[in-house]
Scaffold this motif. Structure first.
Motif, PDB file in Angstrom:
ATOM      1  N   HIS A 222     -70.589  74.329   2.995  1.00 55.27           N
ATOM      2  CA  HIS A 222     -69.495  75.094   3.531  1.00 55.27           C
ATOM      3  C   HIS A 222     -69.603  76.593   3.127  1.00 55.27           C
ATOM      4  O   HIS A 222     -69.213  77.649   3.327  1.00 55.27           O
ATOM      5  N   HIS A 226     -69.597  79.822   4.721  1.00 55.38           N
ATOM      6  CA  HIS A 226     -68.375  81.275   4.435  1.00 55.38           C
ATOM      7  C   HIS A 226     -69.191  81.984   2.655  1.00 55.38           C
ATOM      8  O   HIS A 226     -67.959  81.375   1.789  1.00 55.38           O
ATOM      9  N   GLY A 229     -65.909  83.899   1.208  1.00 56.59           N
ATOM     10  CA  GLY A 229     -64.661  82.814   0.554  1.00 56.59           C
ATOM     11  C   GLY A 229     -64.019  82.724  -0.419  1.00 56.59           C
ATOM     12  O   GLY A 229     -65.429  83.725  -1.010  1.00 56.59           O
ATOM     13  N   ASP A 230     -63.135  82.051  -0.569  1.00 54.37           N
ATOM     14  CA  ASP A 230     -62.398  81.849  -1.950  1.00 54.37           C
ATOM     15  C   ASP A 230     -63.559  80.521  -2.421  1.00 54.37           C
ATOM     16  O   ASP A 230     -63.138  79.257  -2.214  1.00 54.37           O
ATOM     17  N   LEU A 231     -64.501  80.718  -3.267  1.00 58.30           N
ATOM     18  CA  LEU A 231     -65.448  80.039  -4.000  1.00 58.30           C
ATOM     19  C   LEU A 231     -65.150  79.414  -5.601  1.00 58.30           C
ATOM     20  O   LEU A 231     -66.143  79.030  -5.736  1.00 58.30           O
ATOM     21  N   GLY A 232     -63.720  80.061  -5.544  1.00 55.74           N
ATOM     22  CA  GLY A 232     -64.390  79.704  -7.160  1.00 55.74           C
ATOM     23  C   GLY A 232     -63.403  78.575  -7.051  1.00 55.74           C
ATOM     24  O   GLY A 232     -63.626  77.212  -6.528  1.00 55.74           O
ATOM     25  N   GLU A 234     -61.569  76.301  -8.715  1.00 63.25           N
ATOM     26  CA  GLU A 234     -60.715  75.610  -8.074  1.00 63.25           C
ATOM     27  C   GLU A 234     -60.714  75.077  -6.870  1.00 63.25           C
ATOM     28  O   GLU A 234     -60.096  73.887  -6.146  1.00 63.25           O
ATOM     29  N   SER A 235     -60.412  76.211  -6.058  1.00 66.23           N
ATOM     30  CA  SER A 235     -60.535  76.099  -4.515  1.00 66.23           C
ATOM     31  C   SER A 235     -61.682  75.069  -3.951  1.00 66.23           C
ATOM     32  O   SER A 235     -61.469  73.985  -3.506  1.00 66.23           O
ATOM     33  N   LEU A 236     -63.044  74.912  -5.072  1.00 66.70           N
ATOM     34  CA  LEU A 236     -63.861  74.183  -4.703  1.00 66.70           C
ATOM     35  C   LEU A 236     -64.087  72.401  -4.607  1.00 66.70           C
ATOM     36  O   LEU A 236     -63.664  71.552  -3.806  1.00 66.70           O
ATOM     37  N   ARG A 238     -60.976  71.289  -4.975  1.00 68.29           N
ATOM     38  CA  ARG A 238     -59.443  71.364  -4.287  1.00 68.29           C
ATOM     39  C   ARG A 238     -60.267  70.205  -2.715  1.00 68.29           C
ATOM     40  O   ARG A 238     -59.566  69.118  -1.899  1.00 68.29           O
ATOM     41  N   ARG A 239     -61.044  71.183  -2.257  1.00 68.45           N
ATOM     42  CA  ARG A 239     -61.943  70.414  -1.326  1.00 68.45           C
ATOM     43  C   ARG A 239     -62.903  69.296  -1.343  1.00 68.45           C
ATOM     44  O   ARG A 239     -62.604  68.860  -0.245  1.00 68.45           O
ATOM     45  N   PRO A 244     -60.911  69.986 -11.115  1.00 62.18           N
ATOM     46  CA  PRO A 244     -61.529  70.723 -11.614  1.00 62.18           C
ATOM     47  C   PRO A 244     -63.016  70.184 -12.684  1.00 62.18           C
ATOM     48  O   PRO A 244     -63.352  71.427 -12.005  1.00 62.18           O
TER      49      PRO A 244
END
Length: 334
Positions: A222, A226, A229-232, A234-236, A238-239, A244
């Motif tokens: 991913h 991307h 994209g938002d790759l912080g 916390e975002s990663l 969640r995926r 975190p």
């Protein structure tokens, strides 16, 4: 090329094919009538020897029977190298030839033979990533750089493992004949992207293969798809359906690199490809790669590649005007 039994076959054939293909290209496209390079394999004795893959390679002559006209001496590595650390005649010969040749280079663990000959004392050097720690421990006077494709220290070059020998050979061709010739040869050999010496041995794409957890491999894919994209963290996380803290710990343990560093490496590689293949302005490349501002991209390139983006493009963009080819004259590669 100096090689020995149990050498890695690509350490030998990869660089020599680059030089041979350059000779062919200069004749076909450059109007040369003489060979730009004359290549030969030197062995512990003349004749056949078996490499680590089980194939048989033929040495043109014994190493100490080589004539005085060697221009560039390459030393191959592989799993058999350790058997020849204590081969006094060969080590003495390498030490003597180092004073005679224009360039001396090792491929993969061939660096150990240079170090054993005392030729790397006080110099920066590299080898295959899996052997860097051993090289540093065995020869503490060598400044080992484990995260580079190849290192140039004066007239001595050392490279990482296997295909890095082809990267070095292309760089030597560029030194001799200019960027245009080197890139043309790279395209003929389907070496689509040439890597600068300071680039990490592991690309982000290669690192995807090392994650054991399928969820992490999917996440890395991913990120590769991307980069803007938002790759912080916390975002990663969640995926990946992790907290975190746990995500960062697991990612780092499995990949040997933090999520933030992996994301940066992906974005830098994306920017590199765009710099190499397009004429897009730096602001557009910043947006497409996710690196943000031109200043943040500049800092990331200096940290990971060793040169700023503009200089990288000047050197590696295939459409940038190339260097001029040198005057005809054959160089002997052994």
């Amino acid at each position: 090329m100096l090689a020995h039994p149990d050498t890695q076959v690509l350490d030998i054939m990869g660089p020599l094919e680059v030089f041979s293909r350059t000779t062919r290209w200069l004749k076909d496209e450059g109007g040369w009538t003489r060979d730009a390079y004359s290549v030969e394999i030197l062995g512990l004795r003349k004749g056949p020897f078996r490499v680590s893959s089980g194939l048989t390679i033929h040495a043109d002559r014994r190493f100490d029977q080589a004539g005085p006209g060697i221009d560039t001496l390459l030393i191959a590595g592989g799993r058999g190298t350790a058997k020849y650390y204590q081969h006094p005649p060969m080590i003495r010969w390498i030490r003597r030839e180092a004073r005679r040749v224009r360039r001396l280079a090792s491929v993969c663990t061939g660096a150990f033979l240079l170090a054993e000959a005392g030729l790397l004392k006080g110099l920066r050097a590299t080898t295959h990533w899996a052997s860097c720690r051993e090289l540093a421990a065995r020869y503490p006077e060598v400044q080992v750089e484990p995260d580079t494709i190849f290192v140039k220290a004066g007239s001595i070059y050392t490279t990482a493992g296997v295909t890095a020998g082809m990267d070095l050979a292309l760089a030597l061709v560029e030194e001799d004949h200019g960027r245009e010739v080197a890139l043309a040869v790279a395209r003929h050999l389907v070496l689509f992207l040439r890597r600068p010496g300071g680039q990490a041995q592991f690309s982000a794409q290669l690192a995807v293969q090392f994650a054991e957890r399928e969820a992490l491999r999917d996440l890395q894919a991913h990120i590769l798809d991307h980069p803007r994209g938002d790759l912080g963290v916390e975002s990663l996380a969640r995926r990946a359906r992790m907290s975190p803290r746990n995500f960062a710990r697991v990612f780092t343990r499995e990949l040997g690199i933090s999520p933030a560093r992996f994301v940066t490496s992906v974005r830098v590689e994306t920017a590199r490809r765009l710099l190499e293949e397009t004429a897009d302005d730096l602001e557009s490349i910043c947006r497409a790669s996710g690196l943000g501002t031109t200043e943040s991209m500049r800092r990331a390139f200096l940290r990971t590649v060793g040169v700023p983006p503009a200089r990288y493009r000047e050197r590696f963009n295939r459409h940038h005007p190339g260097g001029r080819s040198s005057a005809p004259g054959s160089k002997e590669i052994a």
